[in-house]
Design a protein around this motif. Structure first.
Motif, PDB file in Angstrom:
ATOM      1  N   TYR A 100     -27.720   9.506  -3.788  1.00 16.89           N
ATOM      2  CA  TYR A 100     -27.837   9.572  -2.324  1.00 16.89           C
ATOM      3  C   TYR A 100     -26.490  10.931  -2.639  1.00 16.89           C
ATOM      4  N   ASP A 101     -27.937  11.562  -2.067  1.00 16.32           N
ATOM      5  CA  ASP A 101     -26.551  13.278  -0.756  1.00 16.32           C
ATOM      6  C   ASP A 101     -25.674  13.042  -0.108  1.00 16.32           C
ATOM      7  N   PHE A 102     -24.279  13.150  -1.057  1.00 15.05           N
ATOM      8  CA  PHE A 102     -23.424  13.118  -0.086  1.00 15.05           C
ATOM      9  C   PHE A 102     -23.264  15.010  -0.115  1.00 15.05           C
ATOM     10  N   VAL A 103     -23.879  15.527   0.130  1.00 11.22           N
ATOM     11  CA  VAL A 103     -23.343  16.804   0.649  1.00 11.22           C
ATOM     12  C   VAL A 103     -24.175  16.978   1.706  1.00 11.22           C
ATOM     13  N   ALA A 104     -25.639  16.078   2.224  1.00  8.63           N
ATOM     14  CA  ALA A 104     -26.663  15.602   3.151  1.00  8.63           C
ATOM     15  C   ALA A 104     -25.341  15.475   3.866  1.00  8.63           C
ATOM     16  N   ALA A 105     -25.115  14.034   3.443  1.00  5.00           N
ATOM     17  CA  ALA A 105     -23.893  12.812   4.527  1.00  5.00           C
ATOM     18  C   ALA A 105     -23.222  14.185   4.901  1.00  5.00           C
ATOM     19  N   LYS A 106     -22.151  14.621   4.348  1.00  3.63           N
ATOM     20  CA  LYS A 106     -20.897  14.730   4.813  1.00  3.63           C
ATOM     21  C   LYS A 106     -21.433  15.721   5.997  1.00  3.63           C
ATOM     22  N   ALA A 107     -22.546  16.823   5.641  1.00  7.99           N
ATOM     23  CA  ALA A 107     -22.929  18.045   7.351  1.00  7.99           C
ATOM     24  C   ALA A 107     -23.569  16.963   8.608  1.00  7.99           C
ATOM     25  N   ASN A 108     -24.199  16.019   8.460  1.00  9.55           N
ATOM     26  CA  ASN A 108     -24.163  15.103   9.273  1.00  9.55           C
ATOM     27  C   ASN A 108     -23.360  14.156   9.694  1.00  9.55           C
ATOM     28  N   THR A 109     -22.106  13.652   9.274  1.00  5.22           N
ATOM     29  CA  THR A 109     -21.262  13.435   9.402  1.00  5.22           C
ATOM     30  C   THR A 109     -20.656  14.072  10.764  1.00  5.22           C
TER      31      THR A 109
END
Length: 386
Positions: A100-109
């Motif tokens: 799960y791409d936590f880095v991308a998820a954070k950026a898209n929050t």
């Protein structure tokens, strides 16, 4: 064994909430909704816990209390990660291992999701740190317990709680000398700033008197009010190093939500109740609830009537006090009602009337006359004569 494990439920819900925040984006909204629904629905339908088990395994009870320290660390680490501009190698490693791409998820929050996360994390912090901190600062003969409690409270700008709560609130509860006891008709929105200012002022005055009595300098590290704020400053300084100003802003918001939640809880625990300063504190001077989910999640804090009648009693020995004045519902659901003053006043009116008619003595009715006029106390006396 159940009566020990039941107090661990809040750690589970907090870790699930932290996971939702870690996954970011819409998971924050989903986790927040489930968290609130669980406690409101649970308190509504799971009934009361009137049990009085004899819990003798102190090591197990203490282990659950002190487990709040690593749990709080995990919560605040995730808080900092959600907003920090820094790139953490550990999160890339975690993304690779759980697919799960936590880095991308954070950026898209989104901003809205960040705002909800502040409230969500603030509520979790109030349960995992403030509630446990409250229990520990009452153990005034145990330096480790009090210090741990102060550290936990410092995360919500409230290390001085260990001074004011124990040495003023418990002494003056339900009187005009207690800044967290709200008189009838005062809304939560007016009360919170009054309580925050009043408790800090009271804590400072208590420390000044203590240091003068010991012939120590007020402006020194002997002053626990000063060292409490230094603890908070040290925490925010650390956050700045690992999370930049974004991290400081976020955890400050989380801490403020936790502090406001504490004052909301104080408000609903004591709203409208009065006591003559020369009379001893009794169970009738605090609103009580024995709702299972609230009691289990908050180390029996909702058994507040016994807590104030005997403040030194540890959480596992607090009694249900079924004859004490009863709160509208469980803690989370009552917090929601408090935020709607017209509805709150309407629901509390019959409860206050019942307290006046069945629990208040003549000196307390006299206080109510001074607070709200002759009519209330006179009506009560008329009903008693019928």
């Amino acid at each position: 064994m159940f009566h020990y494990l039941k107090f661990a439920n809040y750690f589970i819900t907090t870790l699930l909430g932290v996971t939702a925040v870690l996954f970011a984006q819409y998971w924050i909204l989903f986790g927040f909704g489930i968290f609130i629904a669980f406690y409101i629905i649970g308190d509504t339908f799971f009934g009361e816990d009137l049990s009085q088990p004899n819990l003798t395994k102190k090591w197990a009870l203490n282990a659950m209390l002190y487990a709040s320290v690593p749990t709080t660390f995990i919560l605040l680490t995730v808080c900092i990660w959600l907003v920090t501009p820094y790139d953490w190698a550990a999160m890339h490693w975690l993304s690779a291992n759980v697919e799960y791409d936590f880095v991308a998820a954070k950026a898209n929050t989104s901003i809205i999701e960040i705002f909800v996360a502040v409230i969500f994390c603030g509520l979790m912090l109030s349960g995992i740190a403030t509630v446990v901190g409250h229990e520990l600062i009452h153990r005034i003969g145990n330096k480790k317990a009090v210090t741990t409690g102060r550290c936990l409270m410092a995360l919500s700008f409230d290390a001085s709680f260990s001074i004011e709560h124990v040495f003023n609130h418990h002494v003056h509860v339900a009187t005009e000398n207690d800044p967290v006891t709200a008189p009838r008709g005062r809304s939560i929105y007016k009360h919170v700033p009054i309580a925050i200012w009043g408790t800090n002022k009271s804590a400072w005055q208590i420390e000044v008197k203590r240091l003068n009595r010991k012939k120590q300098r007020v402006l020194s590290l002997h002053n626990q009010f000063i060292t409490g704020w230094l603890m908070t400053a040290a925490w925010l300084g650390f956050v700045f190093l690992v999370g930049s100003w974004q991290g400081v802003l976020f955890v400050s918001g989380v801490g403020l939500v936790a502090k406001i939640t504490l004052e909301i809880v104080n408000y609903m625990e004591h709203y409208g109740l009065v006591r003559h300063p020369r009379e001893r504190v009794m169970p009738k001077h605090s609103w009580n609830t024995n709702r299972k989910v609230s009691c289990w999640a908050m180390f029996n804090l909702p058994r507040h009537s016994h807590h104030h009648a005997k403040g030194a009693v540890p959480f596992e020995k607090l009694e249900a006090m079924p004859d004490a004045p009863v709160m509208i519902g469980g803690y989370i659901s009552t917090i929601v009602l408090v935020l709607l003053p017209p509805l709150w006043y309407k629901l509390m009116q019959p409860k206050l009337q019942h307290w006046d008619e069945t629990m208040a003595n003549e000196s307390e009715l006299a206080i109510l006359r001074l607070q709200q006029g002759e009519s209330i106390a006179s009506d009560v006396n008329d009903r008693r004569l019928v």
